[in-house]
Design an enzyme around this catalytic site. Structure first.
Site, PDB file in Angstrom:
ATOM      1  N   GLU A 106     -22.883  -9.304 -57.423  1.00 10.56           N
ATOM      2  CA  GLU A 106     -21.462  -9.726 -57.437  1.00 10.56           C
ATOM      3  C   GLU A 106     -20.753  -8.700 -58.310  1.00 10.56           C
ATOM      4  O   GLU A 106     -20.949  -8.699 -59.530  1.00 10.56           O
ATOM      5  CB  GLU A 106     -21.316 -11.098 -58.118  1.00 10.56           C
ATOM      6  N   GLU A 120     -11.079   0.174 -60.274  1.00 11.23           N
ATOM      7  CA  GLU A 120     -10.887  -1.064 -61.035  1.00 11.23           C
ATOM      8  C   GLU A 120     -10.639  -0.701 -62.497  1.00 11.23           C
ATOM      9  O   GLU A 120     -11.390   0.065 -63.086  1.00 11.23           O
ATOM     10  CB  GLU A 120     -12.156  -1.933 -60.949  1.00 11.23           C
ATOM     11  N   LYS A 156     -29.913 -12.892 -69.190  1.00  4.58           N
ATOM     12  CA  LYS A 156     -29.497 -11.801 -70.085  1.00  4.58           C
ATOM     13  C   LYS A 156     -27.963 -11.743 -70.068  1.00  4.58           C
ATOM     14  O   LYS A 156     -27.357 -11.242 -69.123  1.00  4.58           O
ATOM     15  CB  LYS A 156     -30.115 -10.492 -69.570  1.00  4.58           C
ATOM     16  N   GLY A 177     -21.445  -8.129 -62.443  1.00  6.31           N
ATOM     17  CA  GLY A 177     -21.018  -7.083 -63.369  1.00  6.31           C
ATOM     18  C   GLY A 177     -20.431  -5.920 -62.603  1.00  6.31           C
ATOM     19  O   GLY A 177     -19.931  -6.081 -61.488  1.00  6.31           O
ATOM     20  N   SER A 178     -20.532  -4.738 -63.209  1.00  7.94           N
ATOM     21  CA  SER A 178     -19.872  -3.571 -62.619  1.00  7.94           C
ATOM     22  C   SER A 178     -20.737  -2.944 -61.527  1.00  7.94           C
ATOM     23  O   SER A 178     -21.964  -3.110 -61.501  1.00  7.94           O
ATOM     24  CB  SER A 178     -19.599  -2.549 -63.716  1.00  7.94           C
ATOM     25  N   CYS A 233     -12.471 -10.826 -62.272  1.00 10.70           N
ATOM     26  CA  CYS A 233     -12.944  -9.956 -61.186  1.00 10.70           C
ATOM     27  C   CYS A 233     -12.012 -10.025 -59.990  1.00 10.70           C
ATOM     28  O   CYS A 233     -11.848  -9.057 -59.272  1.00 10.70           O
ATOM     29  CB  CYS A 233     -14.354 -10.333 -60.784  1.00 10.70           C
ATOM     30  N   THR A 276     -23.650  -0.675 -62.829  1.00  9.17           N
ATOM     31  CA  THR A 276     -24.873  -1.375 -63.227  1.00  9.17           C
ATOM     32  C   THR A 276     -25.596  -1.912 -61.990  1.00  9.17           C
ATOM     33  O   THR A 276     -26.828  -1.877 -61.918  1.00  9.17           O
ATOM     34  CB  THR A 276     -24.542  -2.531 -64.200  1.00  9.17           C
ATOM     35  N   GLY A 277     -24.829  -2.365 -61.003  1.00  6.83           N
ATOM     36  CA  GLY A 277     -25.436  -2.843 -59.756  1.00  6.83           C
ATOM     37  C   GLY A 277     -26.340  -1.781 -59.139  1.00  6.83           C
ATOM     38  O   GLY A 277     -27.456  -2.061 -58.689  1.00  6.83           O
TER      39      GLY A 277
END
Ligand code: NAD
Length: 479
Positions: A251, A383, A175, A228-229, A286, A232-233
């Protein structure tokens, strides 16, 4: 120029959905194509295809040397299409073309070759154990692995996840980000052209909260590989807990310190590297060196150099190789970057350069530097994922280390010093997945990539990555 609408890629062919998403290019802010907006039923279809391919063994039971050849052919096809793939990706996410060519098709092909070569070299083991029994430990694929990837460097990061998973015999549902899907769909088409059986690699596009969430909570997905962020993690961890407790490898983001000591070997080199570390790809890497932590005795000299290099950067159309830096990925990201700037101004940090958008069309931002940023300021801790550098000075090594570690995140770091012992002390004590000494960035697929603290705990790249997509099954056999 318009690009043909793209569709999900399931069971080796295009799989249209009812809903669509317009894709806006950050280069000019114009819609240039559309992609599928997958819903739960579309995700079910892709997972079912992956499951069937895994169950009937069309890929995992193929001879290892044949699987290796297929993956090597896949890498070759990607390289043969490198330029069109890079251009397509740049139109989607605004990365400067030179970097896109190297980091996207170039790096993806190398990663695929690396794991192709692991297929007939990574295996199980025989354990010398009890009397009268033989213990065989088989390394087995997990089954259906879902990979969710971000909009920066989708081919490179996508390959870090799908190449080890596929090499080890899993089926994958990928995705991509809703705003950087096009190159990954093409990459999957090329896999099938290279001989990967249909169903082994499926790509579903759509909104994170809909398509991504359906995949994360799916009962028939065996593992989630995510880049991702942090926000979302967290959703993925919750989705796993609420469904089948699939392992989730994360990650996540960073706010990486770049520490320059007064004994840095060369101030000009350090300044140039500091600019590259934060401003390439408009700060959307990142591992960006977002926090410059500098010895107070050399701060003014270093800052002067950094500002002069940053102000000379040409920012504009990322497809024009004459430009040094391309676009900010989306209008929303640009607005977010500017809101960080406003917040920093009101917190008392000193705006040295930049802080504003550029050009009438598309999404571009001037390289931005804030001096006198305190460790308590939001800009020091959050961030941005944009071209914004904070500058904070220190007096002692202990203070530099404390500033570096004053973050919930721990992805990367830089240290500039001529003192070898100090370099080793910093490598030992900085909380990060990678510490660069007298350099910044430039790693590749052979080196493990992972973070500490809230930057995650998964490992992409290197042979470490195969552990996430395999499990060890032991067999005890009476002799
Ligand atoms: P994001 O978290 O918004 O999206 C990443 C992926 O997750 C996308 O495919 C998205 O559609 C999907 N998603 C979003 N919401 C979801 C939900 N509720 N459920 C399931 N899936 C969902 O991240 P982004 O904005 O695309 O990427 C930028 C972030 O990625 C930054 O924080 C950056 O630091 C991080 N990043 C980390 C690394 C690394 O290696 N550690 C590399 C690149 C980027």
């Amino acid at each position: 120029m318009q690009v043909n609408p793209a569709h999900n890629f399931v069971e080796g062919k295009q799989s249209p959905t009812k809903e669509r998403i317009n894709v806006v290019s950050p280069i000019d802010g114009q819609v240039f194509t559309e992609i599928s907006a997958s819903r739960a039923e579309d995700i079910d279809m892709a997972v079912a295809s992956a499951r069937q391919a895994f169950t009937d063994g069309r890929w995992r039971r193929m001879a290892p040397s044949k699987r290796r050849d297929v993956m090597n052919r896949w890498a070759q096809l990607i390289e043969a299409e490198a330029l069109p793939l890079a251009v397509l990706g740049v139109r989607d996410n605004g990365t400067e073309i030179g970097m896109a060519l190297k980091a996207e098709p170039g790096s993806a092909a190398q990663t695929i070759r690396y794991y192709a070569e692991a297929i007939d070299k990574v295996g199980g083991e025989v354990i010398p154990t009890t009397e009268d029994k033989l213990c065989l430990v088989h390394r087995e694929p997990l089954g259906v692995v879902a990979a969710l990837v971000p909009w920066n460097f989708p081919m490179m990061i996508g390959a870090w996840k799908i190449a080890p998973a596929i090499a080890m015999g899993n089926s994958v549902v990928l995705k991509p980000s809703e705003s950087a899907s096009l190159t990954l769909i093409r990459m999957a088409e090329l896999a099938v052209e290279a001989g990967l059986p249909p169903g082994v690699l499926n790509v579903v596009t759509g909104h994170g909260h809909e398509a991504g969430a359906a995949l994360a909570g799916h009962m028939d997905v065996d593992a989630l590989l995510f880049t991702g962020s942090g926000g979302t993690g967290r959703h993925l961890l919750t989705a796993s807990a609420a469904s089948n407790m699939k392992p989730v490898y994360l990650e996540l983001g960073g706010k990486s310190p770049n520490i320059v000591f007064a004994d840095t070997p060369d101030l000009d080199v350090a300044a140039k590297a500091a600019v590259g570390a934060i401003f390439r790809n408009s700060g959307q890497t990142c591992v960006a060196g977002a926090r410059l932590i500098v010895a107070s005795s050399i701060k003014d000299q270093l800052l002067e150099r950094i500002v002069s290099i940053a102000e000379a950067l040409k920012i504009g159309d990322p497809l024009d190789p004459a430009n040094d830096v391309g676009a900010v990925h989306s209008e929303a990201q640009l607005a977010l970057n500017l809101s960080h700037v406003e917040k920093a101004k009101s917190s008392g940090a000193t705006l040295v350069t930049g802080g504003h958008a550029l050009h009438a069309e598309g999404f571009y931002m001037a390289p931005t530097v804030f001096d006198t940023v305190a460790p308590t300021d939001a800009l020091f801790r959050e961030e941005v994922f944009g071209p914004v550098l904070t500058v904070t000075s220190f007096e002692t090594e202990e203070e530099a280390l404390a500033l570096a570690n004053a973050s919930d995140l721990g992805l990367a770091a830089g240290v500039w010093t001529s003192d070898l012992s100090r370099a080793h002390r910093m490598v030992r004590d900085i909380q990060a997945g990678v510490v660069h000494v007298n350099t910044y960035g430039g790693t590749d697929h052979t080196i493990p990539m992972g973070g500490v603290k809230q930057s995650g705990y998964g490992y992409d790249r290197s042979l470490r990555a195969v552990d996430q997509v395999t499990h060890m099954k032991s067999a005890l056999i009476a002799l």
